[in-house]
Design a protein around this motif. Structure first.
Motif, PDB file in Angstrom:
ATOM      1  N   LEU A 103     -32.276 -39.538  62.284  1.00 50.15           N
ATOM      2  CA  LEU A 103     -31.099 -40.666  62.615  1.00 50.15           C
ATOM      3  C   LEU A 103     -31.729 -41.661  63.416  1.00 50.15           C
ATOM      4  O   LEU A 103     -32.414 -41.820  64.380  1.00 50.15           O
ATOM      5  CB  LEU A 103     -30.305 -39.811  63.836  1.00 50.15           C
ATOM      6  N   TRP A 104     -31.531 -43.043  62.863  1.00 47.06           N
ATOM      7  CA  TRP A 104     -31.661 -44.375  63.122  1.00 47.06           C
ATOM      8  C   TRP A 104     -30.377 -44.959  63.832  1.00 47.06           C
ATOM      9  O   TRP A 104     -29.732 -45.369  62.998  1.00 47.06           O
ATOM     10  CB  TRP A 104     -32.353 -45.019  62.227  1.00 47.06           C
ATOM     11  N   ARG A 105     -30.664 -45.396  65.112  1.00 48.04           N
ATOM     12  CA  ARG A 105     -29.470 -46.089  65.714  1.00 48.04           C
ATOM     13  C   ARG A 105     -30.076 -47.316  66.457  1.00 48.04           C
ATOM     14  O   ARG A 105     -31.085 -47.212  67.186  1.00 48.04           O
ATOM     15  CB  ARG A 105     -28.862 -45.074  66.891  1.00 48.04           C
ATOM     16  N   GLY A 106     -28.974 -48.274  66.698  1.00 52.21           N
ATOM     17  CA  GLY A 106     -29.339 -49.521  67.583  1.00 52.21           C
ATOM     18  C   GLY A 106     -28.060 -50.476  67.461  1.00 52.21           C
ATOM     19  O   GLY A 106     -27.343 -50.339  66.377  1.00 52.21           O
ATOM     20  N   PRO A 107     -27.949 -51.351  68.369  1.00 54.01           N
ATOM     21  CA  PRO A 107     -26.863 -52.233  68.551  1.00 54.01           C
ATOM     22  C   PRO A 107     -27.117 -53.480  67.456  1.00 54.01           C
ATOM     23  O   PRO A 107     -28.130 -53.810  67.425  1.00 54.01           O
ATOM     24  CB  PRO A 107     -26.848 -52.599  69.718  1.00 54.01           C
ATOM     25  N   LEU A 108     -25.957 -53.950  66.897  1.00 51.93           N
ATOM     26  CA  LEU A 108     -25.953 -55.188  66.006  1.00 51.93           C
ATOM     27  C   LEU A 108     -25.312 -55.989  66.973  1.00 51.93           C
ATOM     28  O   LEU A 108     -23.768 -56.060  67.165  1.00 51.93           O
ATOM     29  CB  LEU A 108     -25.135 -54.857  65.002  1.00 51.93           C
ATOM     30  N   PRO A 109     -25.687 -57.094  67.334  1.00 52.60           N
ATOM     31  CA  PRO A 109     -25.027 -58.251  68.125  1.00 52.60           C
ATOM     32  C   PRO A 109     -23.888 -58.743  67.581  1.00 52.60           C
ATOM     33  O   PRO A 109     -24.092 -59.101  66.223  1.00 52.60           O
ATOM     34  CB  PRO A 109     -26.233 -59.134  68.770  1.00 52.60           C
ATOM     35  N   VAL A 110     -22.627 -58.892  68.006  1.00 54.08           N
ATOM     36  CA  VAL A 110     -21.701 -59.525  67.500  1.00 54.08           C
ATOM     37  C   VAL A 110     -20.942 -60.536  68.503  1.00 54.08           C
ATOM     38  O   VAL A 110     -21.303 -60.162  69.653  1.00 54.08           O
ATOM     39  CB  VAL A 110     -20.551 -58.634  66.743  1.00 54.08           C
ATOM     40  N   PRO A 111     -20.114 -61.505  68.214  1.00 53.65           N
ATOM     41  CA  PRO A 111     -19.540 -62.065  69.178  1.00 53.65           C
ATOM     42  C   PRO A 111     -18.761 -61.685  70.029  1.00 53.65           C
ATOM     43  O   PRO A 111     -17.779 -60.359  69.704  1.00 53.65           O
ATOM     44  CB  PRO A 111     -18.512 -63.271  68.341  1.00 53.65           C
ATOM     45  N   ARG A 144     -41.713 -50.672  60.303  1.00 61.90           N
ATOM     46  CA  ARG A 144     -41.793 -49.544  61.265  1.00 61.90           C
ATOM     47  C   ARG A 144     -42.923 -49.649  62.243  1.00 61.90           C
ATOM     48  O   ARG A 144     -43.884 -50.175  61.873  1.00 61.90           O
ATOM     49  CB  ARG A 144     -41.962 -48.284  60.446  1.00 61.90           C
ATOM     50  N   SER A 145     -42.687 -49.281  63.553  1.00 64.16           N
ATOM     51  CA  SER A 145     -43.396 -49.524  64.472  1.00 64.16           C
ATOM     52  C   SER A 145     -44.800 -48.395  64.292  1.00 64.16           C
ATOM     53  O   SER A 145     -44.620 -47.285  63.493  1.00 64.16           O
ATOM     54  CB  SER A 145     -43.116 -49.360  65.995  1.00 64.16           C
ATOM     55  N   ALA A 146     -45.803 -48.728  64.934  1.00 60.51           N
ATOM     56  CA  ALA A 146     -46.980 -47.491  64.717  1.00 60.51           C
ATOM     57  C   ALA A 146     -46.556 -46.461  65.359  1.00 60.51           C
ATOM     58  O   ALA A 146     -47.386 -45.457  64.573  1.00 60.51           O
ATOM     59  CB  ALA A 146     -48.428 -48.342  65.573  1.00 60.51           C
ATOM     60  N   ASP A 147     -45.888 -46.208  66.210  1.00 59.32           N
ATOM     61  CA  ASP A 147     -45.527 -44.939  66.804  1.00 59.32           C
ATOM     62  C   ASP A 147     -44.595 -44.200  65.841  1.00 59.32           C
ATOM     63  O   ASP A 147     -44.299 -43.055  66.208  1.00 59.32           O
ATOM     64  CB  ASP A 147     -45.293 -44.590  68.199  1.00 59.32           C
ATOM     65  N   GLY A 148     -44.075 -44.892  64.791  1.00 58.40           N
ATOM     66  CA  GLY A 148     -42.999 -44.388  64.167  1.00 58.40           C
ATOM     67  C   GLY A 148     -41.292 -44.229  64.685  1.00 58.40           C
ATOM     68  O   GLY A 148     -40.605 -43.735  64.057  1.00 58.40           O
ATOM     69  N   GLN A 149     -41.307 -44.793  65.905  1.00 55.83           N
ATOM     70  CA  GLN A 149     -40.136 -44.653  66.693  1.00 55.83           C
ATOM     71  C   GLN A 149     -39.066 -45.803  66.698  1.00 55.83           C
ATOM     72  O   GLN A 149     -38.180 -45.551  67.052  1.00 55.83           O
ATOM     73  CB  GLN A 149     -40.487 -44.333  68.101  1.00 55.83           C
ATOM     74  N   LEU A 197     -33.856 -50.537  65.482  1.00 55.19           N
ATOM     75  CA  LEU A 197     -33.179 -49.096  65.395  1.00 55.19           C
ATOM     76  C   LEU A 197     -34.242 -48.250  66.047  1.00 55.19           C
ATOM     77  O   LEU A 197     -35.376 -48.448  65.624  1.00 55.19           O
ATOM     78  CB  LEU A 197     -32.891 -48.608  64.058  1.00 55.19           C
ATOM     79  N   HIS A 198     -33.831 -47.102  66.756  1.00 53.71           N
ATOM     80  CA  HIS A 198     -34.663 -46.294  67.374  1.00 53.71           C
ATOM     81  C   HIS A 198     -34.246 -44.774  66.590  1.00 53.71           C
ATOM     82  O   HIS A 198     -33.222 -44.508  66.478  1.00 53.71           O
ATOM     83  CB  HIS A 198     -34.306 -46.311  68.825  1.00 53.71           C
ATOM     84  N   TYR A 199     -35.258 -44.048  66.721  1.00 54.32           N
ATOM     85  CA  TYR A 199     -35.641 -42.917  65.711  1.00 54.32           C
ATOM     86  C   TYR A 199     -35.002 -41.699  66.775  1.00 54.32           C
ATOM     87  O   TYR A 199     -35.464 -41.698  67.981  1.00 54.32           O
ATOM     88  CB  TYR A 199     -36.769 -42.522  65.289  1.00 54.32           C
TER      89      TYR A 199
END
Length: 271
Positions: free
Chosen positions: A39-47, A107-112, A129-131
Motif C-alpha cells: 500500500l503506497w500512500r501520500g499527499p497530493l498538494p492542491v490549492p 524508489r528509495s534505497a530502503d524501498g520505503q 508515497l510511503h510504503y
C-alpha cells in the motif's frame, strides 16, 4: 462525475518547473528485484489543501501487478492503474488513464518511498508515497442485495460429460435481454475470477463478479462459471485442453438459449 471532479482539481494545480526533479536530493539505486506489492500512500498538494492518494499494488504471476488508486476525499475507489517498472532501474511509472495522469518516481534505497512527479498534460507537482503492507483480509465485506435477479444454475456439458455450475444474473424487467458468457483466464478460477490459491489481498477484488455486476446493471444478462474442478463444477482443469474448454463455453451458450429472459439474437462472449 467523480473522475471529472478530480480532473478539475488537478487542472488547478500550480505548475512545478521541470528542473524541480533535477534539484531534488539524489536517491540511491534500489535493486529491481524488490517487489512493489503493498500500500503506497501520500499527499497530493492542491490549492487550499491536500488530497490523500492511496495505491494498492498486488503482485501477480509473471512479474506483473494488479493496481488500483483510491482518493477518499474525492470518493474515488479502485481506479485502474498500470504499473511499469523498467528492468535494471529504480524507476517506477504508475499510469492512471481514466484521470489522464501518471506518477513518475524513483524508489528509495530502503524501498520505503516512491519520490517523483504527479503529471498531467502541462502540469507537474512533486509527490512522495510511503510504503506499508497490505492489510490482512479478515473477511469479505458485507454485500447488499443487488438491483437485479441472481440465480445459481447447473447444467451439463454433454460432450465432456461434466457438470458445470455458475451464476446467472438478469436485469430487472421482463426482457428479453442481450446476454454474455464470461470466460475465465488460464488456470483454475471460480465464477468470480478467483483462483483457489488467491492471496488474501485479492479476495476483495473479484474481476468476473464485478464485471457481471456492471453489465447486469446496464441491461445485460450474464452467465459466469466455475472452471472444471472448482466450486460446483466437476472434472479437472489440469487435464482440460483449450479445445475442451471451448465445449464448456458452448454448453453455457446452449443453456442461455433455453432461458426465456435471453434475447437469442444477441448472445456473446467476454474473456
Amino acid at each position: 462525475m467523480r473522475l471529472r471532479c478530480l480532473a478539475w482539481v488537478l487542472l488547478g494545480l500550480a505548475g512545478v518547473p521541470a528542473q524541480a526533479m533535477a534539484q531534488a536530493a539524489p536517491i540511491q539505486s534500489v535493486a529491481p528485484a524488490i517487489s512493489l506489492a503493498g500500500l503506497w500512500r501520500g499527499p497530493l498538494p492542491v490549492p487550499g489543501g491536500e488530497l490523500e492518494l492511496s495505491f494498492s499494488i498486488i503482485a501477480l504471476t509473471g512479474g506483473t501487478y494488479f493496481a488500483a488508486l483510491d482518493v477518499p476525499m474525492q470518493r474515488l475507489s479502485r481506479v485502474p492503474v498500470t504499473v511499469q517498472q523498467p528492468v535494471g532501474t529504480d524507476s517506477v511509472l504508475l499510469l492512471v488513464p481514466q484521470l489522464d495522469s501518471r506518477f513518475l518516481a524513483r524508489r528509495s534505497a530502503d524501498g520505503q518511498q516512491l519520490r517523483g512527479m504527479w503529471c498531467r498534460p502541462g502540469l507537474r507537482t512533486p509527490v512522495v508515497l510511503h510504503y506499508s503492507p497490505l492489510p490482512a483480509a479478515v473477511g469479505l465485506p458485507a454485500r447488499f442485495a443487488p438491483p437485479y435477479r441472481e440465480e445459481e444454475v447447473t447444467f451439463t456439458n454433454a460432450t465432456a460429460r461434466v457438470k458445470l455450475a455458475g451464476t446467472l444474473t438478469v436485469p430487472p424487467g421482463k426482457g428479453p435481454f442481450p446476454a454474455a458468457v464470461l470466460v475465465s483466464d488460464i488456470g483454475e478460477q471460480d465464477r468470480d475470477g478467483l483462483a483457489p490459491t488467491a492471496s488474501a489481498g485479492l479476495l476483495s477484488y473479484r474481476l468476473l463478479g464485478s464485471l457481471a455486476d456492471y453489465l447486469t446493471r446496464h441491461g445485460v444478462a450474464v452467465m459466469r462459471l466455475d472452471d472444471r474442478g472448482v466450486g460446483g463444477s466437476s472434472g479437472s482443469t489440469d487435464a482440460t485442453t483449450p479445445t475442451q474448454r471451448v465445449t464448456d463455453v458452448q454448453a453455457a451458450l446452449n443453456y442461455l438459449r433455453t432461458r426465456p429472459e435471453v434475447d437469442l439474437l444477441h448472445l456473446g462472449l467476454i474473456g
